[in-house]
Enzyme design. Structure first.
Site: not given
Ligand code: GLV
Ligand code: GLV
Length: 320
Positions: A156-158, A180, A237-239, A268, A286-287
């Protein structure tokens, strides 16, 4: 007058933005996570709820708040804390704060990758404990990064931003897996699509960037960890629940993989037993989005989404 309840103090710019519109806005009196009951109590009768990823908002909470509730503006990009189906059923709009945290989270992901491969946290603890007795040829050997292969799970974006920066900055080869294929992004970034299994077998570093969904829970479990190279590192760094944390602790103990760096955790704010005792793991609380710049913009965006809805328009960051 439209009423808004904010479940915890957030950077002031968004609040000021809302106050400027002359809405009736209340912020939680406590600087802690509210209980469900408290959310219902304080938010009763509001038109908008501005909440955090630590607030679990399900149908019962929505009903408790009442039928005036039009929008739940989540102060996060991830929306797994909200029951989206329940919101849809009740005609409540859900918004998030995408885009403004992409760079911060990408930076933090890369910081974690460096921290774990260079053993920064472990070496810092060693140095502070007075254990540094002089340069040694074998002291804290870690792993190089330049020229290696990074596997992005979730482009995705990140994920895309991490890919670009690692490719451009460190000549790292990028491969990715996603549900996808994104051929446009593949071309733009010059990266290759792999199945999850092949990615795990191939990558020197695996970085997770998927949202938490029923289909991504425990996406990385014992079997997936066992496919990874014993020299490989896992970054998340996701969930937290995307990784089976108990299986990860075992894999780190048994040196199935070389290390991990985590900003998010399955339970968490708790860590799975044994996790915090391991030296081959870097843990941050979670920072990843916690920069001055990003948290201010998240606050503005959450406020803007509420203003959009109150003005009868479509919010900028509509989730459902
Ligand atoms: C942080 O974990 C967010 O989803 O913004
Ligand atoms: C979340 O913002 C992503 O698309 O990675």
């Amino acid at each position: 007058m439209f009423k808004i309840f904010v479940t915890r103090k957030i950077p002031d710019v968004g609040i000021q933005f809302l106050r400027g519109k002359k809405y009736d806005i209340a912020v939680s009196p406590y600087d802690r996570v509210l209980t469900r009951r408290e959310i219902i109590k304080y938010a009763k009768g509001v038109d908008a709820l501005l909440c955090l990823l630590t607030d679990k908002i399900d149908g019962e909470v929505m009903d408790g708040i009442g039928t005036r509730l039009k929008i739940i503006a989540n102060y996060a990009v991830g929306v797994d804390n909200i029951d989206l189906e329940a919101a849809k059923k009740r005609g409540i709009i859900i918004t998030n704060t995408p885009g403004v945290l992409t760079e911060a989270v990408a930076e933090h992901t890369i910081a974690l990758l460096f921290a774990v491969t260079k053993r920064i946290a472990e070496a810092d603890r060693f140095a502070r404990a007075g254990k540094f007795k002089g340069w040694e040829p074998m002291l804290f050997l870690g792993s190089g990064i330049t020229g290696k292969t990074l596997g992005i799970v979730g482009l995705g974006r990140i994920g895309g931003e991490v890919a670009k920066r690692m490719r451009d900055g460190f000549n790292v080869k990028i491969i990715y897996y996603d549900l996808t294929r994104n051929e446009e992004m593949e071309k733009a970034l010059g990266i290759e699509y792999f199945s999850l299994e092949t990615l795990l077998r191939t990558a020197d570093f695996v970085s997770i960037h998927v949202p938490l969904l029923p289909s991504t829970k425990h996406l990385i479990s014992e079997k997936e960890l066992s496919l990874m190279k014993s020299s490989a590192y896992l970054i998340n760094t996701s969930r937290g629940p995307v990784i089976d944390e108990k299986a990860l602790v075992e894999a780190l103990k048994k040196k199935i993989i070389r290390g991990a760096a985590l900003d998010v955790f399955e339970f968490e704010p708790k860590f799975s037993p044994g996790l915090a005792k391991l030296n081959n793991v870097v843990l941050t609380p979670h920072i990843a989005s916690a920069t001055d710049e990003t948290r201010g913009k998240m606050s503005e965006l959450a406020a803007q989404n509420i203003i959009d809805v109150f003005s009868g328009g479509k919010p900028k960051n509509l989730v459902v």
